[in-house]
Design an enzyme around this catalytic site. Structure first.
Site, PDB file in Angstrom:
ATOM      1  N   TYR A   1     -14.857 -11.956   0.226  1.00 25.31           N
ATOM      2  CA  TYR A   1     -15.537 -10.669  -0.015  1.00 25.31           C
ATOM      3  C   TYR A   1     -16.829 -10.872  -0.793  1.00 25.31           C
ATOM      4  O   TYR A   1     -17.844 -10.217  -0.541  1.00 25.31           O
ATOM      5  CB  TYR A   1     -14.610  -9.691  -0.749  1.00 25.31           C
ATOM      6  CG  TYR A   1     -13.561  -9.108   0.168  1.00 25.31           C
ATOM      7  CD1 TYR A   1     -13.877  -8.091   1.068  1.00 25.31           C
ATOM      8  CD2 TYR A   1     -12.260  -9.594   0.156  1.00 25.31           C
ATOM      9  CE1 TYR A   1     -12.922  -7.564   1.927  1.00 25.31           C
ATOM     10  CE2 TYR A   1     -11.291  -9.070   1.014  1.00 25.31           C
ATOM     11  CZ  TYR A   1     -11.635  -8.059   1.902  1.00 25.31           C
ATOM     12  OH  TYR A   1     -10.692  -7.552   2.756  1.00 25.31           O
TER      13      TYR A   1
ATOM     14  N   ARG B   1       0.826  -1.230   0.000  1.00 19.63           N
ATOM     15  CA  ARG B   1       0.000   0.000   0.000  1.00 19.63           C
ATOM     16  C   ARG B   1       0.854   1.271   0.000  1.00 19.63           C
ATOM     17  O   ARG B   1       0.474   2.268   0.620  1.00 19.63           O
ATOM     18  CB  ARG B   1      -0.953   0.048   1.204  1.00 19.63           C
ATOM     19  CG  ARG B   1      -2.029  -0.992   1.201  1.00 19.63           C
ATOM     20  CD  ARG B   1      -3.293  -0.442   0.546  1.00 19.63           C
ATOM     21  NE  ARG B   1      -4.268  -1.503   0.412  1.00 19.63           N
ATOM     22  CZ  ARG B   1      -5.389  -1.608   1.115  1.00 19.63           C
ATOM     23  NH1 ARG B   1      -5.709  -0.682   1.984  1.00 19.63           N
ATOM     24  NH2 ARG B   1      -6.207  -2.596   0.922  1.00 19.63           N
TER      25      ARG B   1
ATOM     26  N   ASP C   1      -7.068  -2.496  -7.250  1.00 21.48           N
ATOM     27  CA  ASP C   1      -7.552  -3.181  -6.052  1.00 21.48           C
ATOM     28  C   ASP C   1      -7.803  -4.638  -6.394  1.00 21.48           C
ATOM     29  O   ASP C   1      -8.072  -4.968  -7.555  1.00 21.48           O
ATOM     30  CB  ASP C   1      -8.836  -2.541  -5.526  1.00 21.48           C
ATOM     31  CG  ASP C   1      -9.085  -2.972  -4.091  1.00 21.48           C
ATOM     32  OD1 ASP C   1      -8.445  -2.424  -3.178  1.00 21.48           O
ATOM     33  OD2 ASP C   1      -9.884  -3.911  -3.884  1.00 21.48           O
TER      34      ASP C   1
ATOM     35  N   ARG D   1      -3.515   6.405   1.427  1.00 24.50           N
ATOM     36  CA  ARG D   1      -4.065   7.572   2.117  1.00 24.50           C
ATOM     37  C   ARG D   1      -3.136   8.285   3.084  1.00 24.50           C
ATOM     38  O   ARG D   1      -3.460   9.379   3.537  1.00 24.50           O
ATOM     39  CB  ARG D   1      -5.347   7.159   2.864  1.00 24.50           C
ATOM     40  CG  ARG D   1      -6.499   6.889   1.926  1.00 24.50           C
ATOM     41  CD  ARG D   1      -7.578   6.084   2.608  1.00 24.50           C
ATOM     42  NE  ARG D   1      -7.089   4.740   2.868  1.00 24.50           N
ATOM     43  CZ  ARG D   1      -7.792   3.788   3.457  1.00 24.50           C
ATOM     44  NH1 ARG D   1      -9.004   4.039   3.885  1.00 24.50           N
ATOM     45  NH2 ARG D   1      -7.283   2.595   3.643  1.00 24.50           N
TER      46      ARG D   1
ATOM     47  N   ARG E   1      -7.074  11.472  -5.502  1.00 24.99           N
ATOM     48  CA  ARG E   1      -8.337  10.738  -5.326  1.00 24.99           C
ATOM     49  C   ARG E   1      -9.519  11.708  -5.338  1.00 24.99           C
ATOM     50  O   ARG E   1     -10.564  11.416  -5.933  1.00 24.99           O
ATOM     51  CB  ARG E   1      -8.325   9.946  -4.022  1.00 24.99           C
ATOM     52  CG  ARG E   1      -9.464   8.933  -3.961  1.00 24.99           C
ATOM     53  CD  ARG E   1      -9.603   8.284  -2.607  1.00 24.99           C
ATOM     54  NE  ARG E   1      -9.960   9.261  -1.587  1.00 24.99           N
ATOM     55  CZ  ARG E   1     -10.111   8.981  -0.303  1.00 24.99           C
ATOM     56  NH1 ARG E   1      -9.930   7.758   0.136  1.00 24.99           N
ATOM     57  NH2 ARG E   1     -10.455   9.918   0.546  1.00 24.99           N
TER      58      ARG E   1
HETATM   59  O1  CP3 Z   1      -0.004  -1.415  -2.569  1.00 24.50           O
HETATM   60  C1  CP3 Z   1      -0.356  -0.491  -3.348  1.00 24.50           C
HETATM   61  O2  CP3 Z   1       0.072   0.667  -3.292  1.00 24.50           O
HETATM   62  C2  CP3 Z   1      -1.269  -0.880  -4.513  1.00 24.50           C
HETATM   63  C3  CP3 Z   1      -2.658  -0.705  -4.269  1.00 24.50           C
HETATM   64  C4  CP3 Z   1      -3.528  -1.662  -3.488  1.00 24.50           C
HETATM   65  C5  CP3 Z   1      -4.795  -1.257  -2.987  1.00 24.50           C
HETATM   66  N1  CP3 Z   1      -5.452  -2.355  -2.513  1.00 24.50           N
HETATM   67  C6  CP3 Z   1      -5.321   0.116  -3.039  1.00 24.50           C
HETATM   68  C7  CP3 Z   1      -6.396   0.494  -2.098  1.00 24.50           C
HETATM   69  C8  CP3 Z   1      -3.397  -3.027  -3.217  1.00 24.50           C
HETATM   70  C9  CP3 Z   1      -2.224  -3.966  -3.476  1.00 24.50           C
HETATM   71  C10 CP3 Z   1      -4.632  -3.460  -2.607  1.00 24.50           C
HETATM   72  C11 CP3 Z   1      -4.913  -4.855  -2.221  1.00 24.50           C
HETATM   73  C12 CP3 Z   1      -6.105  -5.161  -1.415  1.00 24.50           C
HETATM   74  N2  CP3 Z   1      -7.355  -4.611  -1.504  1.00 24.50           N
HETATM   75  C13 CP3 Z   1      -6.156  -6.206  -0.463  1.00 24.50           C
HETATM   76  C14 CP3 Z   1      -5.047  -7.167  -0.120  1.00 24.50           C
HETATM   77  C15 CP3 Z   1      -4.001  -6.555   0.739  1.00 24.50           C
HETATM   78  C16 CP3 Z   1      -4.448  -6.268   2.137  1.00 24.50           C
HETATM   79  O3  CP3 Z   1      -4.413  -5.083   2.503  1.00 24.50           O
HETATM   80  O4  CP3 Z   1      -4.777  -7.204   2.849  1.00 24.50           O
HETATM   81  C17 CP3 Z   1      -7.459  -6.216   0.076  1.00 24.50           C
HETATM   82  C18 CP3 Z   1      -7.989  -7.148   1.161  1.00 24.50           C
HETATM   83  C19 CP3 Z   1      -8.206  -5.207  -0.605  1.00 24.50           C
HETATM   84  C20 CP3 Z   1      -9.654  -4.902  -0.427  1.00 24.50           C
HETATM   85  C21 CP3 Z   1      -9.880  -3.526   0.005  1.00 24.50           C
HETATM   86  N3  CP3 Z   1      -9.593  -2.411  -0.756  1.00 24.50           N
HETATM   87  C22 CP3 Z   1     -10.449  -3.095   1.213  1.00 24.50           C
HETATM   88  C23 CP3 Z   1     -10.887  -4.010   2.335  1.00 24.50           C
HETATM   89  C24 CP3 Z   1     -10.493  -1.704   1.165  1.00 24.50           C
HETATM   90  C25 CP3 Z   1     -11.127  -0.779   2.157  1.00 24.50           C
HETATM   91  C26 CP3 Z   1     -10.477  -0.844   3.481  1.00 24.50           C
HETATM   92  C27 CP3 Z   1      -9.275   0.041   3.517  1.00 24.50           C
HETATM   93  O5  CP3 Z   1      -8.136  -0.450   3.674  1.00 24.50           O
HETATM   94  O6  CP3 Z   1      -9.513   1.228   3.409  1.00 24.50           O
HETATM   95  C28 CP3 Z   1      -9.901  -1.282  -0.064  1.00 24.50           C
HETATM   96  C29 CP3 Z   1      -9.727   0.101  -0.556  1.00 24.50           C
HETATM   97  C30 CP3 Z   1      -8.355   0.506  -1.000  1.00 24.50           C
HETATM   98  N4  CP3 Z   1      -7.581  -0.194  -1.862  1.00 24.50           N
HETATM   99  C31 CP3 Z   1      -7.669   1.702  -0.643  1.00 24.50           C
HETATM  100  C32 CP3 Z   1      -6.441   1.705  -1.327  1.00 24.50           C
HETATM  101  C33 CP3 Z   1      -5.381   2.778  -1.319  1.00 24.50           C
HETATM  102  C34 CP3 Z   1      -8.217   2.811   0.246  1.00 24.50           C
HETATM  103  C35 CP3 Z   1      -9.367   3.425  -0.460  1.00 24.50           C
HETATM  104  C36 CP3 Z   1      -9.374   4.930  -0.435  1.00 24.50           C
HETATM  105  O7  CP3 Z   1      -8.478   5.593  -1.001  1.00 24.50           O
HETATM  106  O8  CP3 Z   1     -10.342   5.451   0.130  1.00 24.50           O
END
Ligand code: CP3
Length: 355
Positions: free
Chosen positions: A155, A28, A78, A32, A41
């Protein structure tokens, strides 16, 4: 597009070849905690628009590389884009996690889910991959990724995030054939999706099994590992005359390290609940290890971060096959300067482990 790589430290570390320092990237890393990410965003209007607009996805992918000396970029997207294009309609509401416009409510809904043509429906991801590769111009490798079938399944079946995974677990025990049908479809889709990212320019791929750790030993083997195995066997492992390493990150699955190494992947991501020393003893020369600092350490003062980077490096010890990372994604409450301390500390302290 150049196929030359000026910095291939992470690829060499994944293949357990000699390097002069430990490479580092952060799960990540585009997210944020960075004010520039929040700005882009906001311009995109929503998280999904950000993912679906290749120029903006490319911009946020590059943002952390402008601030920090990272050894890899990871394409911004994502894992839940797959259920989205299977027709479930993914959306995010601020602070609420993922939601689906068309949740699964019956066995019939599961039967109806198509195997999507990812080349067509996820073309925006492939466009982002090619655009990032062009912009990187061979400075560092680009990582592509996907969720594991089991993690995507949770999910889809729960309709979002969950604490108990009750619906998913009920389904695997009550209707295993139906669960396997969906997992098989997901495994084939993930294989297509990762191979397309590789063909579009991803030089490393990582599979996130964030929720493998909620399963029993046997259920993990039957409903997660089996499909990870199938994906690893189906991936294109060489492109542009270079090996494309595969990393499996199965969170909270420390009891499964040997089994995960047995899939034929190149690297295993590990969380902070096991020491790298023990993980290394267990997997031996089979795979490289990625991790595993607790992301919460980044909330502490820089002196503490520096000390803990030292402890993580010393836990892996001298020799090849370590990629520095956190044990899970960086959290939104981290100060961006604290990540500089981590990366500078890895650069300063790690050469001693490679002489
Ligand atoms: O690593 C990176 O920079 C690449 C981007 C990336 C995102 N999601 C962007 C994201 C990667 C590799 C993921 C993977 C992801 N997404 C996983 C597996 C890794 C982990 O963290 O366990 C999972 C389970 C998800 C599903 C997901 N996406 C959830 C549960 C959420 C909401 C909860 C949260 O963490 O906010 C997201 C949203 C998400 N994906 C965000 C980002 C930067 C935040 C959303 C926002 O900007 O509001």
């Amino acid at each position: 597009m150049t196929t030359e790589l000026k910095n291939d430290t992470i690829i060499r570390a994944l293949l357990r070849e000699p390097v002069d320092r430990t490479p580092v990237w952060i799960m990540r890393q585009a997210g944020r905690y960075l004010p520039e990410y929040l700005k882009t965003r906001a311009e995109a209007g929503s998280f999904m628009n950000l993912c679906q607009t290749p120029e903006l996805a490319c911009e946020v992918t590059l943002q952390p590389l402008r601030r920090y000396q990272l050894d890899a970029a990871i394409v911004f997207s994502d894992i839940l884009t797959i259920p989205d294009v299977m027709g479930m309609g993914l959306y995010f509401e601020e602070g609420q996690g993922p939601k689906f416009a068309k949740p699964i409510t019956s066995s019939a809904d599961i039967h109806k889910l198509p195997r999507p043509d990812v080349a067509e429906s996820l073309a925006y991801v492939m466009d982002a991959v090619s655009m990032v590769r062009r912009e990187l111009d061979g400075t560092v490798p680009l990582i592509g990724f996907s969720g594991s079938p089991w993690t995507l399944f949770t999910y889809m079946i729960e309709g979002g995030s969950s604490k108990t995974f009750a619906k998913s677990k009920k389904l695997i025990y009550q209707e295993p054939a139906l669960a396997h049908m969906l997992l098989e479809k997901l495994a084939d889709t993930v294989t297509d999706y990762l191979n397309m990212q590789i063909e579009s320019g991803a030089q490393i791929v990582q599979i996130f099994d964030t929720w493998g750790g909620v399963l029993s030993d046997q259920a993990f083997r039957d409903f997660s590992l089996r499909y990870l195995d199938r994906i690893v066997s189906g991936l294109k492992r060489e492109n542009e005359g270079r090996r494309v390493p595969v990393i499996l990150f199965a969170k909270a699955c420390n009891t499964q390290l040997e089994a995960l190494a047995g899939t034929g992947c190149d690297g295993l991501g590990v969380d902070w609940t096991i020491s790298l020393r023990e993980a290394r003893e267990r997997v031996g020369q089979q795979v490289a290890l990625q991790g595993n600092m607790d992301p919460a350490i980044l909330l502490a003062e820089p002196e503490i971060i520096h000390r803990e980077v030292g402890n993580t490096l010393s836990s892996f010890g001298h020799g090849e096959g370590h990629i520095f990372n956190l044990g899970h994604g960086i959290t939104p409450d981290v100060k961006p300067e604290h990540l500089s301390t981590l990366i500078d500390s890895v650069r300063e302290l790690s050469p001693a482990y490679h002489s």
